[in-house]
Design a protein around this motif. Structure first.
Motif, PDB file in Angstrom:
ATOM      1  N   ILE A  40      20.783  -0.882  19.775  1.00 18.80           N
ATOM      2  CA  ILE A  40      20.685   0.565  19.918  1.00 18.80           C
ATOM      3  C   ILE A  40      22.034   1.113  20.365  1.00 18.80           C
ATOM      4  CG2 ILE A  40      19.643   2.438  21.262  1.00 18.80           C
ATOM      5  CD1 ILE A  40      17.034   0.924  21.102  1.00 18.80           C
ATOM      6  N   VAL A  41      22.516   2.101  19.606  1.00 14.24           N
ATOM      7  CA  VAL A  41      23.800   2.730  19.887  1.00 14.24           C
ATOM      8  C   VAL A  41      23.607   4.016  20.676  1.00 14.24           C
ATOM      9  CG1 VAL A  41      25.843   3.758  18.813  1.00 14.24           C
ATOM     10  CG2 VAL A  41      24.772   1.759  17.780  1.00 14.24           C
ATOM     11  N   LYS A  42      22.532   4.778  20.324  1.00 19.16           N
ATOM     12  CA  LYS A  42      22.327   6.074  20.972  1.00 19.16           C
ATOM     13  C   LYS A  42      20.861   6.466  20.918  1.00 19.16           C
ATOM     14  CE  LYS A  42      23.954  10.820  20.890  1.00 19.16           C
ATOM     15  NZ  LYS A  42      24.849  11.786  20.276  1.00 19.16           N
ATOM     16  N   LYS A  43      20.398   7.129  21.976  1.00 21.00           N
ATOM     17  CA  LYS A  43      19.056   7.694  22.031  1.00 21.00           C
ATOM     18  C   LYS A  43      19.184   9.172  21.679  1.00 21.00           C
ATOM     19  CE  LYS A  43      15.289   8.402  25.332  1.00 21.00           C
ATOM     20  NZ  LYS A  43      14.855   8.106  26.706  1.00 21.00           N
ATOM     21  N   HIS A  55      15.962  14.493  11.047  1.00 20.48           N
ATOM     22  CA  HIS A  55      15.054  13.619  11.787  1.00 20.48           C
ATOM     23  C   HIS A  55      14.629  14.374  13.035  1.00 20.48           C
ATOM     24  CE1 HIS A  55      15.712   9.894   9.474  1.00 20.48           C
ATOM     25  NE2 HIS A  55      16.848  10.501   9.176  1.00 20.48           N
ATOM     26  N   HIS A  56      13.318  14.539  13.199  1.00 23.49           N
ATOM     27  CA  HIS A  56      12.785  15.300  14.320  1.00 23.49           C
ATOM     28  C   HIS A  56      12.621  14.386  15.531  1.00 23.49           C
ATOM     29  CE1 HIS A  56      12.155  18.696  11.696  1.00 23.49           C
ATOM     30  NE2 HIS A  56      11.652  17.855  10.812  1.00 23.49           N
ATOM     31  N   ALA A  57      13.256  14.765  16.613  1.00 28.58           N
ATOM     32  CA  ALA A  57      13.185  13.985  17.848  1.00 28.58           C
ATOM     33  C   ALA A  57      13.023  14.937  19.023  1.00 28.58           C
ATOM     34  CB  ALA A  57      14.453  13.158  18.020  1.00 28.58           C
ATOM     35  N   SER A  58      12.450  14.439  20.093  1.00 22.70           N
ATOM     36  CA  SER A  58      12.286  15.226  21.322  1.00 22.70           C
ATOM     37  C   SER A  58      12.347  14.264  22.500  1.00 22.70           C
ATOM     38  CB  SER A  58      10.942  15.958  21.306  1.00 22.70           C
ATOM     39  OG  SER A  58       9.886  15.020  21.343  1.00 22.70           O
ATOM     40  N   LYS A  59      12.313  14.809  23.706  1.00 25.14           N
ATOM     41  CA  LYS A  59      12.309  13.943  24.896  1.00 25.14           C
ATOM     42  C   LYS A  59      11.041  13.099  24.946  1.00 25.14           C
ATOM     43  CE  LYS A  59      15.362  16.551  27.866  1.00 25.14           C
ATOM     44  NZ  LYS A  59      15.553  17.201  29.153  1.00 25.14           N
ATOM     45  N   ASP A  60       9.922  13.676  24.472  1.00 23.64           N
ATOM     46  CA  ASP A  60       8.660  12.940  24.455  1.00 23.64           C
ATOM     47  C   ASP A  60       8.614  11.891  23.357  1.00 23.64           C
ATOM     48  OD1 ASP A  60       7.707  14.419  26.577  1.00 23.64           O
ATOM     49  OD2 ASP A  60       6.794  15.928  25.274  1.00 23.64           O
ATOM     50  N   GLU A  61       9.296  12.152  22.240  1.00 18.57           N
ATOM     51  CA  GLU A  61       9.310  11.217  21.114  1.00 18.57           C
ATOM     52  C   GLU A  61      10.737  11.090  20.576  1.00 18.57           C
ATOM     53  OE1 GLU A  61       6.599  10.382  17.231  1.00 18.57           O
ATOM     54  OE2 GLU A  61       6.025  12.039  18.519  1.00 18.57           O
ATOM     55  N   PRO A  62      11.589  10.345  21.288  1.00 22.10           N
ATOM     56  CA  PRO A  62      12.985  10.217  20.856  1.00 22.10           C
ATOM     57  C   PRO A  62      13.128   9.324  19.628  1.00 22.10           C
ATOM     58  CG  PRO A  62      12.596   8.821  22.743  1.00 22.10           C
ATOM     59  CD  PRO A  62      11.328   9.590  22.511  1.00 22.10           C
ATOM     60  N   GLN A  63      14.278   9.451  18.984  1.00 25.75           N
ATOM     61  CA  GLN A  63      14.642   8.532  17.913  1.00 25.75           C
ATOM     62  C   GLN A  63      15.875   7.775  18.380  1.00 25.75           C
ATOM     63  OE1 GLN A  63      14.109   9.072  13.960  1.00 25.75           O
ATOM     64  NE2 GLN A  63      12.641  10.745  14.095  1.00 25.75           N
ATOM     65  N   TYR A  64      16.141   6.648  17.744  1.00 23.79           N
ATOM     66  CA  TYR A  64      17.231   5.780  18.183  1.00 23.79           C
ATOM     67  C   TYR A  64      18.152   5.464  17.013  1.00 23.79           C
ATOM     68  CZ  TYR A  64      14.141   5.222  22.149  1.00 23.79           C
ATOM     69  OH  TYR A  64      13.328   5.477  23.227  1.00 23.79           O
ATOM     70  N   ILE A  65      19.446   5.611  17.242  1.00 26.56           N
ATOM     71  CA  ILE A  65      20.447   5.216  16.245  1.00 26.56           C
ATOM     72  C   ILE A  65      20.763   3.758  16.525  1.00 26.56           C
ATOM     73  CG2 ILE A  65      22.789   5.580  15.411  1.00 26.56           C
ATOM     74  CD1 ILE A  65      22.451   8.540  16.165  1.00 26.56           C
ATOM     75  N   ILE A  66      20.663   2.935  15.472  1.00 26.52           N
ATOM     76  CA  ILE A  66      20.779   1.484  15.618  1.00 26.52           C
ATOM     77  C   ILE A  66      21.818   0.949  14.641  1.00 26.52           C
ATOM     78  CG2 ILE A  66      19.460  -0.660  15.653  1.00 26.52           C
ATOM     79  CD1 ILE A  66      17.009   1.453  15.396  1.00 26.52           C
ATOM     80  N   LYS A  67      22.595  -0.020  15.083  1.00 38.41           N
ATOM     81  CA  LYS A  67      23.591  -0.681  14.234  1.00 38.41           C
ATOM     82  C   LYS A  67      23.103  -2.090  13.926  1.00 38.41           C
ATOM     83  CE  LYS A  67      28.493  -1.809  14.080  1.00 38.41           C
ATOM     84  NZ  LYS A  67      29.750  -1.786  14.826  1.00 38.41           N
ATOM     85  N   SER A  68      22.994  -2.403  12.641  1.00 37.89           N
ATOM     86  CA  SER A  68      22.527  -3.714  12.208  1.00 37.89           C
ATOM     87  C   SER A  68      23.499  -4.805  12.637  1.00 37.89           C
ATOM     88  CB  SER A  68      22.379  -3.727  10.682  1.00 37.89           C
ATOM     89  OG  SER A  68      22.197  -5.038  10.208  1.00 37.89           O
ATOM     90  N   ASP A  69      22.951  -5.945  13.060  1.00 38.59           N
ATOM     91  CA  ASP A  69      23.790  -7.077  13.474  1.00 38.59           C
ATOM     92  C   ASP A  69      24.567  -7.673  12.307  1.00 38.59           C
ATOM     93  OD1 ASP A  69      22.992  -6.901  16.114  1.00 38.59           O
ATOM     94  OD2 ASP A  69      21.431  -8.426  15.929  1.00 38.59           O
ATOM     95  N   LYS A  70      23.918  -7.816  11.164  1.00 38.26           N
ATOM     96  CA  LYS A  70      24.548  -8.513  10.040  1.00 38.26           C
ATOM     97  C   LYS A  70      25.486  -7.627   9.231  1.00 38.26           C
ATOM     98  CE  LYS A  70      21.216 -12.155   9.078  1.00 38.26           C
ATOM     99  NZ  LYS A  70      20.323 -12.720   8.067  1.00 38.26           N
TER     100      LYS A  70
END
Length: 100
Positions: A40-43, A55-70
């Motif tokens: 996870i890079v950022k919430k 992408h709809h996000a809120s404090k109650d339902e956040p989304q996460y930016i993720i960087k793939s390992d491979k």
């Protein structure tokens, strides 16, 4: 997921707590190509435009930016699509010693 508990004419609606992730957590998610692992890079707690989509996000339902390992590919997912995993450590080679 909702469940209703009734007792003594008191109704309580319990909601399953969302998974909490933070920056640096190692996670796994399902993609078209199979299971993918990353960090996870950022919430994100507000709406965000990402790769042409909002992408709809809120404090109650956040989304996460993720960087793939491979592949170092960047993705964004809701917490319910992610699963905590242990961080992979680089494989270490064990040298065998010949007994003389």
């Amino acid at each position: 997921m909702y469940c209703v508990i009734t007792s003594c004419s008191l109704t309580i609606i319990a909601r399953k707590m969302p998974k909490a992730f933070k920056r640096g957590d190692h996670v796994e998610w399902n993609s078209e190509a199979g299971r993918v692992r990353g960090v996870i890079v950022k919430k994100v707690v507000s709406n965000i435009r990402f790769k042409g989509y909002v992408h709809h996000a809120s404090k109650d339902e956040p989304q996460y930016i993720i960087k793939s390992d491979k592949t170092d590919h960047i993705a964004i997912h809701k917490g319910r699509a992610l699963r905590h995993v242990k961080a992979r450590t680089p494989a270490t080679r064990i040298k065998r010693v010949k007994n003389s």
